[in-house]
Design a protein around this motif. Structure first.
Motif, PDB file in Angstrom:
ATOM      1  N   GLU A 179      31.084  38.254  48.746  1.00 41.77           N
ATOM      2  CA  GLU A 179      30.458  38.385  47.431  1.00 41.77           C
ATOM      3  C   GLU A 179      31.488  38.302  46.315  1.00 41.77           C
ATOM      4  N   ILE A 180      32.646  38.903  46.545  1.00 43.27           N
ATOM      5  CA  ILE A 180      33.726  38.816  45.542  1.00 43.27           C
ATOM      6  C   ILE A 180      34.207  37.375  45.435  1.00 43.27           C
ATOM      7  N   GLY A 181      34.328  36.703  46.569  1.00 42.77           N
ATOM      8  CA  GLY A 181      34.737  35.298  46.547  1.00 42.77           C
ATOM      9  C   GLY A 181      33.773  34.433  45.757  1.00 42.77           C
ATOM     10  N   GLU A 182      32.489  34.728  45.873  1.00 43.36           N
ATOM     11  CA  GLU A 182      31.473  33.990  45.106  1.00 43.36           C
ATOM     12  C   GLU A 182      31.688  34.183  43.606  1.00 43.36           C
ATOM     13  N   VAL A 183      32.059  35.408  43.222  1.00 43.28           N
ATOM     14  CA  VAL A 183      32.286  35.708  41.801  1.00 43.28           C
ATOM     15  C   VAL A 183      33.528  34.994  41.287  1.00 43.28           C
ATOM     16  N   VAL A 184      34.579  34.993  42.085  1.00 44.79           N
ATOM     17  CA  VAL A 184      35.871  34.487  41.615  1.00 44.79           C
ATOM     18  C   VAL A 184      35.949  32.960  41.650  1.00 44.79           C
ATOM     19  N   LYS A 185      35.218  32.313  42.564  1.00 41.49           N
ATOM     20  CA  LYS A 185      35.419  30.877  42.817  1.00 41.49           C
ATOM     21  C   LYS A 185      35.210  29.991  41.590  1.00 41.49           C
ATOM     22  N   ASP A 186      34.368  30.415  40.658  1.00 37.23           N
ATOM     23  CA  ASP A 186      34.118  29.595  39.476  1.00 37.23           C
ATOM     24  C   ASP A 186      34.958  30.024  38.273  1.00 37.23           C
ATOM     25  N   SER A 187      35.897  30.927  38.519  1.00 40.75           N
ATOM     26  CA  SER A 187      36.761  31.395  37.433  1.00 40.75           C
ATOM     27  C   SER A 187      38.102  30.668  37.461  1.00 40.75           C
ATOM     28  N   ASN A 188      38.995  31.081  36.583  1.00 35.08           N
ATOM     29  CA  ASN A 188      40.336  30.515  36.506  1.00 35.08           C
ATOM     30  C   ASN A 188      41.268  31.153  37.532  1.00 35.08           C
ATOM     31  N   ALA A 189      40.820  32.193  38.229  1.00 36.08           N
ATOM     32  CA  ALA A 189      41.699  32.991  39.086  1.00 36.08           C
ATOM     33  C   ALA A 189      41.729  32.489  40.524  1.00 36.08           C
ATOM     34  N   PHE A 190      42.876  32.723  41.196  1.00 39.14           N
ATOM     35  CA  PHE A 190      42.971  32.570  42.640  1.00 39.14           C
ATOM     36  C   PHE A 190      42.496  33.881  43.266  1.00 39.14           C
ATOM     37  N   PHE A 191      41.898  33.790  44.446  1.00 43.28           N
ATOM     38  CA  PHE A 191      41.418  34.978  45.142  1.00 43.28           C
ATOM     39  C   PHE A 191      42.239  35.207  46.412  1.00 43.28           C
TER      40      PHE A 191
END
Length: 382
Positions: free
Chosen positions: A161-173
């Protein structure tokens, strides 16, 4: 005296087949994997085969596995090199207050360089949520580093779920999966993980070897400067015997084995509580007390019982457990994980110990431990 080892979250004994594989490599395959002669080619063949085995275990490409000296180096590389190489895009990083020191200390170092770190506070189970990450994300966030599973209380974070949130952002996860790898089925593609850290000695493999998964779509500089090994992503001659041992340890933890062990370890947690209840000992469990956890980790709260005294007494009686993370427990400093979960004034900070199960433990072992804890508690309170 027969000693019973129940500190497997700190390290695990090497499996017999791992020792055999490493012995064979050390005795018969001494070549440098970067050399082009016959001996180098033999070493390279083992290196490539091991990399493939390990990559498959997390649904990664072979080219995405970078061998390191272990979890600490993998964590430091992911955090520090991402920050320094991407700081022109922003200087904000998100992590949690319950990360391992291998994450928290690099974060403190980056703060000294002017980076801004958001430390997400966990709930009383030791978990953070994808919503917390979403609310903390900013346009200048360049890295999100959230541990897969906690090494002190066994809590697990909702990584997919966190990966889903981060994937469309500027950040690496990035996720520190040192404690979860080998216990959980991990799929870096399905969970949108850009970087993932592991260590072999947590899964009955050798010490001083691990890997950092780095998605092919992202690029960070090598943390260790020197030669061009690991396709220029980690300098230093590859430790082929240890890497071969790591791959053998991975072969032993097929999904069916992981599920069986998790179920067995959950049973051990229940058995300890059952015995303590029968012995009329007051206790609590810090973190998850259900099967939705890393079940090999149990954090036990014994009100009014100083953990240092309890650990010493148990050690003298032949039981090896710990006061928390093995990287800080030598000084028995207050657990930053329990402080984040319960507050610095909670009695749980000083009166809790960690029990962690491994593949060789039996129900008889945990029953003996629980009865010995009950005996010592009665002795200390009477």
């Amino acid at each position: 005296m027969a000693y019973i080892y129940l500190d497997n979250a700190a390290t695990t004994p090497m499996a017999t087949s791992v020792v055999d594989v490493m012995h064979d490599q050390m005795a018969n395959n001494f070549g440098n994997a970067s050399a082009t002669n016959y001996f180098g080619r033999q070493a390279r063949k083992v290196l490539d085969e091991s990399r493939h085995t390990i990559a498959q275990s997390i649904n990664a490409k072979d080219s995405e596995i970078v061998f390191t000296s272990g979890g600490t180096e993998s964590d430091n590389t992911a955090v520090v090199e991402t920050a320094l190489s991407r700081q022109k895009l922003g200087k904000h990083i998100i992590t949690t207050a319950i990360e391992h020191e291998a994450i928290l200390k690099p974060m403190a170092y980056l703060e000294s360089l002017g980076f801004e770190i958001t430390y997400l506070k966990p709930n009383e189970r030791g978990e953070v949520t994808a919503q917390q990450v979403k609310e903390a994300l900013r346009d200048d966030t360049i890295l999100v580093s959230i541990m897969y599973g906690n090494n002190e209380v066994g809590s697990m974070n909702p990584i997919k779920e966190i990966g889903e949130v981060v994937k469309d952002s500027n950040a690496f996860f990035h996720t520190d999966a040192v404690q979860a790898f080998g216990m959980e089925d991990i799929d870096v593609k399905a969970e949108h993980i850009d970087m993932l850290s592991t260590s072999a000695h947590k899964i009955n493999g050798p010490k001083f070897i691990g890997f950092l998964y780095i998605n092919d779509k992202i690029h960070i500089p090598s943390f260790i400067k020197g030669g061009d090994q690991e396709t220029k992503r980690r300098a230093g001659t590859e430790n082929v015997p240890a890497i071969a041992g790591f791959a053998q340890a991975v072969k032993l933890i097929i999904p069916e084995v992981k599920r069986e062990r998790q179920a067995r370890y959950f049973g051990f947690k229940q058995k300890i509580q059952e015995v303590l209840t029968q012995e009329k000992i007051e206790f609590g469990v810090n973190g998850p007390n259900d099967s939705k956890a890393l079940n090999h980790v149990m954090n036990l709260y014994l009100p009014g019982i100083d953990r240092g005294v309890l650990l010493t007494r148990l050690d003298l009686e032949g039981f090896a457990i710990s006061g928390g993370s093995a990287c800080t427990a030598g000084s028995l400093e207050p657990s930053h994980v329990l402080i984040a979960m319960f507050g610095e004034d909670s009695p749980k900070i000083q009166d809790s110990v960690r029990i962690s199960f491994g593949k060789d433990n039996t129900e008889e072992d945990v029953v003996k431990l629980a009865k010995k804890i009950a005996e010592i508690v009665r002795d200390l309170t009477n």
